[in-house]
Every structure is written in C-alpha cells, then in structure tokens.
Design an enzyme around this catalytic site. Sequence first.
Site, PDB file in Angstrom:
ATOM      1  N   CYS A  67       0.795  -1.228   0.000  1.00  0.00           N
ATOM      2  CA  CYS A  67       0.000   0.000   0.000  1.00  0.00           C
ATOM      3  C   CYS A  67       0.829   1.280   0.000  1.00  0.00           C
ATOM      4  O   CYS A  67       0.302   2.349  -0.310  1.00  0.00           O
ATOM      5  CB  CYS A  67      -0.951   0.015   1.192  1.00  0.00           C
ATOM      6  N   HIS A  74      -9.013   3.539  -2.073  1.00  0.00           N
ATOM      7  CA  HIS A  74      -7.584   3.250  -1.898  1.00  0.00           C
ATOM      8  C   HIS A  74      -7.072   2.475  -3.108  1.00  0.00           C
ATOM      9  O   HIS A  74      -7.105   1.243  -3.125  1.00  0.00           O
ATOM     10  CB  HIS A  74      -7.433   2.448  -0.604  1.00  0.00           C
ATOM     11  N   CYS A 131       0.021   2.477   6.381  1.00  0.00           N
ATOM     12  CA  CYS A 131       0.266   1.125   6.873  1.00  0.00           C
ATOM     13  C   CYS A 131       0.475   0.215   5.674  1.00  0.00           C
ATOM     14  O   CYS A 131       0.086   0.543   4.547  1.00  0.00           O
ATOM     15  CB  CYS A 131      -0.887   0.640   7.737  1.00  0.00           C
TER      16      CYS A 131
END
Length: 402
Positions: free
Chosen positions: A91, A358, A388
């Site tokens: 991510c 996202h 994260c």
Amino acid sequence: MRDAFIYDHVRTPRGRGKPDGALHEVTALALAAHVLKALKVRNSFDPSILDDVVLGCVDPVGEAGGDIARAAALVAGYGITVPGIQINRFCASGLDAVNFAASQVMAGQQELAIAGGVESMSRIGIGASGGAWAADPSIAIPAYFMPQGISADLIATKYGFDRETVDRFAAESQRRAARAWAESRFTKSISPVTDINGIVLLDHDEHMRPNTSVETLSALKPSFATLAEQAGFGAVALQAHPGIEFINHVHHAGNSSGIVDGAAAVLIGSLEAGQKYGLTPRARIRAFANIGSDPALMLTGPVDVTKKLLKNAALKISDIDLFEVNEAFASVVLRYIQAFDIDPTSVNPNGGAIAMGHPLGATGAMILGTALDELERSQKTRALITLCIGAGMGTATVIERI
C-alpha cells in the site's frame, strides 16, 4: 546532500473498482500514461529531460505487469530515452516511489524525475499477483498470517475502539471528503479521464457516499467475523496476542477503504533543474523513512515509522501541522491519533480512503499531493504522510511548503 523539491503533482479521480465503475474500460497502462501526459502539459517541459519514471503498482501482473512505468512513459510520448521502473511495497508503493525518486535527486544522481503509482482494481483484482506470505507455511505460520481486516479488528480490540467509534470516524471521513469536493479543494490537482473520443468518463471521486451517517453504518454486519471463526484466523490473532481474550469485530465495508481505480504522478527535481527548466518549486521533501512492525497487528506501522522519521529528522510531533494517514481501516487512523495524542482535525482534513477509496499502488502519491494542496490552501508549513503496509511495515514522508 542537496534538496529534492516537488514541482507539481496530478491525479486521476478515483473510479469504483468494479466492472460497472466509470474507469473499468481504462487499463492501468492508460491511467498511468494519462497522468504522465497531464504533468507534461501542465508544466510545458520536454520529457526527454527526465532521468526516470518511478511508479508503484501492487499487482503488476497481466496487462499491468512488465514494468508498467516504462510502458507508460512510452505511451505518454516521453520518448525512448526516458527509463521507467515499477516498485512494490504494497500500500505504500506510491509514496515509496516518491521517496525513491527523491533519494536519487538528493544523492546527485538525477536532476528531474516523475514518481507516482497506478492501480486498476476493477480489471486486476486485489491479490492477483499472489505471494508467499499467504501461501507458504514457512512464512505464514511464524509471521501469524491473517487477512488485514482481522488485524484491523485486533487493533480496535487492543486499543479500545468500539463499533460506534469506528463508524463515527468513517462518517466523518465521508463528510470531510464531500466538503472538500464542494469547496473545490481538489480541483487544481484532478485530471479528468476521457475516452478516445475526448468524452469525459470521470471527473470526480466516484466511491464517495456523502449521506453516510453513524446510523446507516450501524446496519452493516462486520465483514471479518465469519472469516475469523470459520477459517481459524481468529485463533491465529489470539495466539499472536495472548493478552487479548476475544476479538471485537467492528470493521465492515463502510469503515474500511474502498476498492478503486486510479493513478497519480509527482514531478520531483533539484533546485538547479527547476531553475534551468523554468519550474517553480511548491514543496521540499524534508525526510522519509521505512520500518518493519508487528506482522500480526500488521497495520500499526504508521506509528512506528513516524517515531523513527521524527527522530532521524530532528523533529517533534508538534512540528507537524498536517497529517495524511491512509484510511485502510478506521482503527489504523484512530490508533495513530491516540498514540501521538494529536488533534483529530489535523488528520485527513479532506477525508480519506474510507470515503474516496484506496487504489493501492497510487494512494501514497495521491495523499502526498492532497497534503501539499492542503498546506497551500491553509497556509501551513509542514505535513507528514504515512501509510500502513501489508505484512507489517510503515512508510512516512515529511514535506515542507515553499
């Protein structure tokens, strides 16, 4: 070591990551090339001067594989001399791409580069690239592998965030995102996506649900309770953290990040390059860092990496005016606010991934751009951007407005 500056940034709107999403017909390659073209047009530079194109992509397989950064540079008309590299730190890939390019500039090895990321989650499903962490017992067992949603519920349980608290956070994210769009806070950074005929496919973040409330969210069932019980991941979580008696499953689709398509690009260079090519710097990249964290909690890396970054940069948490913490799940940001005892209004003031989505490999570059725009809008100085990361990691960057 010299400074690296941000000269401009641009992103696509985020399209819902489903077959009926507005960007489903647009490949990851086309999305990436789109933002590269937009940067070139906005800044009127000859792309042959670029030293590199660095793009994050979390599932670089199929049509999104094969070093999509180099392919996108060619499709964008950057010419054969401009190289490209695709990187993957899950991510945080888009933010690591920025840090990767900035480090080259700081070291004096490059003068001007573009960094960013791309993901077409409606076309290449999440997890399509596979991985040993989930499949190989030699790493899955000692690292306490479990799906991220269960880790998010573990964080909520460990740090005391009940269902109402996470739902309230999610509703506030939607409210802030709706306000930001209503006040045109994203306008100068959005490049609408069009089809081959020039017809606009999408000019706004499609995933938002501005009418969301705590009451509407309360009707949703937890997404990960059944998986924890039937697949045994709940037992894994309790084995990793034996001080916890049971997991309170509080996360669902409404307080977790949305699956979306999108791309972002950031123009980074030295001061000398900007002067040479007539570019005006908007921000300086002050510092960045990466760290490993508890792979079972998995999503607390932003706390750990922020501590490391602030120490390395000789900064205090009070030196940061604005925080962009990726909203992978509500408990991730709530734990961050709790850990540093910071004003919640300084964190994600324009909403986040719960409201807008996202797009994995692109998100880090997107929220860095959001932070820069907000620094300029609010006339503040310094922002910290962090995400994260799967398998327990964290990445963070500090930028300072010029």
